[in-house]
Design an enzyme around this catalytic site. Sequence first.
Site, short mmCIF file in Angstrom:
data_model
loop_
_atom_site.label_atom_id
_atom_site.label_comp_id
_atom_site.label_asym_id
_atom_site.label_seq_id
_atom_site.Cartn_x
_atom_site.Cartn_y
_atom_site.Cartn_z
N GLY A 117 32.28 40.10 -1.60
CA GLY A 117 31.63 40.85 -2.66
C GLY A 117 31.63 40.15 -3.99
N GLU A 163 24.75 31.22 -1.58
CA GLU A 163 25.91 30.34 -1.71
C GLU A 163 25.60 29.13 -2.60
OE1 GLU A 163 28.53 29.74 1.54
OE2 GLU A 163 27.83 31.52 2.61
N SER A 171 19.49 25.69 -4.57
CA SER A 171 19.29 24.24 -4.60
C SER A 171 19.42 23.70 -6.02
CB SER A 171 17.90 23.89 -4.03
OG SER A 171 17.85 24.15 -2.64
#
Length: 391
Positions: A124, A370, A373
């Site tokens: 989270g 995550e 780019s």
Amino acid sequence: MDLSLTEEQHAFRALARDFLEREAVPHRMQWDHDESVDLAIVPRMAELGFFGLTIPEEYGGVGGDYVTYSLAMEELGRADSALRGIVSVSSGLVGKSILFHGTEEQKQEWLPQLAAATRLGCFGLTEPGTGSDAGNLTSRATRDPSTGSGHAAPDWVINGQKLFITNGTWADVALVFARTSDDGPRGITAFLVPTDSPGFEAREITGKLGLRGQATAELFLHDVRVPDSARLGEVGQGFKIAMGTLDKGRLAVASGCVGIVQGCLEASVAYATQRRQFGRPIASFQLVQDLIADMSVDADAARLLAWRCADLIDRGEPYGVAASKAKLFASEAAVRAANNAIQVHGGAGYVDDFPVAKYLRDARVMTLYEGTSQIQKLLIGRDETGISAFV
């Protein structure tokens, strides 16, 4: 670095592919249509060691190396990236955070369950107003001075909202990052929050472009109370925990993207050698071979970047920049390969009779989560120049 795999690594990759070909590939389009994988596959994946690969044996895991972990993530990405996300978030992001920053009690409580997939975890961090700018998250945890006595510290009360959380509606524990002071990134603390806690709510997000079989949720925390023993790491260490964990998470994403590229390559070769136009297989056309050649090169290059990152982790050397390079290249390569695969398939690639349309939809988000780019380029550029691009 020795680029040859060990017998054990070859064996695990073969075992993983065989299992996924039987248990996942035949169902992935239905899961995608239903917007939910059949969770009955989760304990079977755990039996093969997918969830416990890098969790030590003393905590119920396999205690394996990160090159083998990379191979597993590749096979999952080739079969169905929705499955890869379930594994890499639960035992990866959450499990590794507990392994490296948890107390012995927290490790004993959660790691065996995460390794066996009897419990799932979610990470989270992202919020509606803070994606790349995670250091400015607004969820807040405050101590309740009316609790705690003797050696027991006061409880924490957490309020806030999280967005785009993988496993959010399936998880038994949420690793929640919340602000405990106004000191920017240094004011964030991590907490292990059971999802059945009063005041905790998960709402499923549907209608996604890709990763449709994977549960993605919005989390709401309203006066969620946890004891101080639920705190992971020291007060104010949460941002550091999150960023360090995401470095390893990027290896999982990169390796999963290698699997997407490999899947696109294999599907394109199979189609191009069977599909005939102008009296011959389209694989004999030079421009089709050009598309296939690009996929082949991208597969090898992305795989080597992922293996390099995994090897650095296994040798205990710094790997953060290597993870960013692997994630950047592999995620962009997955989008290129899926586009090329659809071009090879022509109109057939635009429908669900072949896997390449799903590969494209699944690949597109890999350049976003995550660390986008663009964030990876900033991290790589800072390393090369020694000058931060962040203000």
